[in-house]
Design a protein around this motif. Structure first.
Motif, PDB file in Angstrom:
ATOM      1  N   ARG A 159       0.834  -1.199   0.000  1.00  0.00           N
ATOM      2  CA  ARG A 159       0.000   0.000   0.000  1.00  0.00           C
ATOM      3  C   ARG A 159       0.870   1.251   0.000  1.00  0.00           C
ATOM      4  O   ARG A 159       0.628   2.196  -0.755  1.00  0.00           O
ATOM      5  CB  ARG A 159      -0.944   0.013   1.210  1.00  0.00           C
ATOM      6  CG  ARG A 159      -2.095  -0.952   1.116  1.00  0.00           C
ATOM      7  CD  ARG A 159      -3.133  -0.724   2.195  1.00  0.00           C
ATOM      8  NE  ARG A 159      -2.599  -0.686   3.550  1.00  0.00           N
ATOM      9  CZ  ARG A 159      -2.446  -1.759   4.325  1.00  0.00           C
ATOM     10  NH1 ARG A 159      -2.781  -2.957   3.878  1.00  0.00           N
ATOM     11  NH2 ARG A 159      -1.964  -1.628   5.548  1.00  0.00           N
ATOM     12  N   SER A 160       1.875   1.258   0.842  1.00  0.00           N
ATOM     13  CA  SER A 160       2.779   2.402   0.931  1.00  0.00           C
ATOM     14  C   SER A 160       3.472   2.652  -0.409  1.00  0.00           C
ATOM     15  O   SER A 160       3.586   3.801  -0.856  1.00  0.00           O
ATOM     16  CB  SER A 160       3.811   2.153   2.034  1.00  0.00           C
ATOM     17  OG  SER A 160       4.645   3.266   2.172  1.00  0.00           O
ATOM     18  N   TRP A 161       3.912   1.615  -1.048  1.00  0.00           N
ATOM     19  CA  TRP A 161       4.575   1.703  -2.353  1.00  0.00           C
ATOM     20  C   TRP A 161       3.635   2.302  -3.388  1.00  0.00           C
ATOM     21  O   TRP A 161       4.000   3.231  -4.112  1.00  0.00           O
ATOM     22  CB  TRP A 161       5.061   0.316  -2.751  1.00  0.00           C
ATOM     23  CG  TRP A 161       5.583   0.161  -4.148  1.00  0.00           C
ATOM     24  CD1 TRP A 161       6.396   1.020  -4.837  1.00  0.00           C
ATOM     25  CD2 TRP A 161       5.340  -0.936  -5.016  1.00  0.00           C
ATOM     26  NE1 TRP A 161       6.678   0.511  -6.088  1.00  0.00           N
ATOM     27  CE2 TRP A 161       6.036  -0.696  -6.214  1.00  0.00           C
ATOM     28  CE3 TRP A 161       4.611  -2.122  -4.897  1.00  0.00           C
ATOM     29  CZ2 TRP A 161       6.017  -1.592  -7.293  1.00  0.00           C
ATOM     30  CZ3 TRP A 161       4.600  -3.007  -5.964  1.00  0.00           C
ATOM     31  CH2 TRP A 161       5.293  -2.740  -7.145  1.00  0.00           C
ATOM     32  N   PHE A 162       2.416   1.780  -3.496  1.00  0.00           N
ATOM     33  CA  PHE A 162       1.451   2.291  -4.469  1.00  0.00           C
ATOM     34  C   PHE A 162       1.150   3.766  -4.219  1.00  0.00           C
ATOM     35  O   PHE A 162       1.058   4.555  -5.154  1.00  0.00           O
ATOM     36  CB  PHE A 162       0.159   1.473  -4.429  1.00  0.00           C
ATOM     37  CG  PHE A 162       0.186   0.237  -5.275  1.00  0.00           C
ATOM     38  CD1 PHE A 162       1.255  -0.648  -5.239  1.00  0.00           C
ATOM     39  CD2 PHE A 162      -0.873  -0.069  -6.101  1.00  0.00           C
ATOM     40  CE1 PHE A 162       1.276  -1.804  -6.023  1.00  0.00           C
ATOM     41  CE2 PHE A 162      -0.866  -1.212  -6.888  1.00  0.00           C
ATOM     42  CZ  PHE A 162       0.205  -2.084  -6.845  1.00  0.00           C
ATOM     43  N   LEU A 163       0.983   4.121  -2.953  1.00  0.00           N
ATOM     44  CA  LEU A 163       0.693   5.519  -2.621  1.00  0.00           C
ATOM     45  C   LEU A 163       1.878   6.413  -2.966  1.00  0.00           C
ATOM     46  O   LEU A 163       1.697   7.491  -3.534  1.00  0.00           O
ATOM     47  CB  LEU A 163       0.331   5.635  -1.138  1.00  0.00           C
ATOM     48  CG  LEU A 163      -1.009   5.006  -0.762  1.00  0.00           C
ATOM     49  CD1 LEU A 163      -1.078   4.728   0.735  1.00  0.00           C
ATOM     50  CD2 LEU A 163      -2.159   5.879  -1.215  1.00  0.00           C
ATOM     51  N   PHE A 164       3.073   5.965  -2.634  1.00  0.00           N
ATOM     52  CA  PHE A 164       4.267   6.743  -2.963  1.00  0.00           C
ATOM     53  C   PHE A 164       4.380   6.945  -4.474  1.00  0.00           C
ATOM     54  O   PHE A 164       4.608   8.067  -4.950  1.00  0.00           O
ATOM     55  CB  PHE A 164       5.526   6.049  -2.434  1.00  0.00           C
ATOM     56  CG  PHE A 164       6.797   6.661  -2.948  1.00  0.00           C
ATOM     57  CD1 PHE A 164       7.235   7.881  -2.457  1.00  0.00           C
ATOM     58  CD2 PHE A 164       7.536   6.034  -3.935  1.00  0.00           C
ATOM     59  CE1 PHE A 164       8.406   8.459  -2.945  1.00  0.00           C
ATOM     60  CE2 PHE A 164       8.693   6.599  -4.426  1.00  0.00           C
ATOM     61  CZ  PHE A 164       9.129   7.810  -3.932  1.00  0.00           C
ATOM     62  N   GLU A 165       4.222   5.885  -5.234  1.00  0.00           N
ATOM     63  CA  GLU A 165       4.345   5.988  -6.687  1.00  0.00           C
ATOM     64  C   GLU A 165       3.264   6.909  -7.266  1.00  0.00           C
ATOM     65  O   GLU A 165       3.499   7.596  -8.264  1.00  0.00           O
ATOM     66  CB  GLU A 165       4.284   4.613  -7.343  1.00  0.00           C
ATOM     67  CG  GLU A 165       5.519   3.754  -7.079  1.00  0.00           C
ATOM     68  CD  GLU A 165       6.814   4.328  -7.628  1.00  0.00           C
ATOM     69  OE1 GLU A 165       6.784   5.141  -8.587  1.00  0.00           O
ATOM     70  OE2 GLU A 165       7.887   3.979  -7.095  1.00  0.00           O
ATOM     71  N   SER A 166       2.109   6.951  -6.634  1.00  0.00           N
ATOM     72  CA  SER A 166       1.016   7.818  -7.120  1.00  0.00           C
ATOM     73  C   SER A 166       1.305   9.291  -6.863  1.00  0.00           C
ATOM     74  O   SER A 166       0.673  10.160  -7.474  1.00  0.00           O
ATOM     75  CB  SER A 166      -0.297   7.436  -6.440  1.00  0.00           C
ATOM     76  OG  SER A 166      -0.671   6.126  -6.806  1.00  0.00           O
ATOM     77  N   THR A 167       2.250   9.594  -5.979  1.00  0.00           N
ATOM     78  CA  THR A 167       2.565  10.989  -5.682  1.00  0.00           C
ATOM     79  C   THR A 167       3.731  11.522  -6.511  1.00  0.00           C
ATOM     80  O   THR A 167       4.025  12.711  -6.481  1.00  0.00           O
ATOM     81  CB  THR A 167       2.929  11.194  -4.192  1.00  0.00           C
ATOM     82  OG1 THR A 167       4.112  10.452  -3.881  1.00  0.00           O
ATOM     83  CG2 THR A 167       1.783  10.786  -3.294  1.00  0.00           C
TER      84      THR A 167
END
Length: 171
Positions: A159-167
């Motif tokens: 989840r953290s990875w996906f959120l980071f990549e989305s930013t």
């Protein structure tokens, strides 16, 4: 641990376990702390899901809905593990508030990028809390709890990875 009838009546929620009183206390406390943070993260993720706006609305709205479902799915197994090892767990929203380590966000407006960045940070912090709880469970050889926590660490990191990549800004 076979309690006589009178002892069972004096401690009606005490679950029989072979891990010992100290293990029961420490593991249940670690799991209950995780549960409070999991509920806090669930509600914040839903809050941002409900209040998402902007040109990437659909993608972010769906991402946060998927993530909130995954976070909520952790809650019952965490609470049940606390009970299985002989402890108790959360009893109310107020109890969550007293125990949570992740901060709420009650702002009237948060930009989509700030929402995603905050959730990425919260998921990274939750991964750290999960690792700490894993250490407590491992110390007492509670392999059932450590096994569950390992899966939740992986999900939380994803989840953290996906959120980071989305930013990330477009290159």
């Amino acid at each position: 641990m076979n309690l006589p009838l009178q002892s069972r009546q004096d401690a009606p929620l005490r679950t029989r376990t072979d891990i010992g009183a100290a293990a029961s206390r420490d593991i249940a406390a670690a799991l209950t702390g995780l549960l409070a943070d999991t509920f806090a993260l669930y509600l914040k993720t839903k809050n941002f899901h409900w209040h998402m706006s902007g040109p990437h609305f659909r993608d972010y709205h769906l991402l946060l809905d998927e993530q909130s479902d995954q976070i909520f799915a952790m809650t019952d197994p965490i609470a049940e593990r606390a009970r299985k090892v002989g402890g108790s767990t959360l009893r109310s929203i107020g109890h969550v508030q007293r125990m949570q380590r992740l901060l709420d966000n009650d702002a009237d407006y948060v930009t989509p990028q700030d929402m995603l960045a905050e959730l990425a940070d919260d998921n990274r912090r939750l991964a750290g809390f999960l690792r700490a709880a894993h250490g407590v469970c491992d110390r007492y050889n509670d392999v059932a709890s450590t096994s569950l926590i390992e899966t939740w660490i992986d999900e939380t990191e994803r989840r953290s990875w996906f959120l980071f990549e989305s930013t990330r800004a477009s290159r």
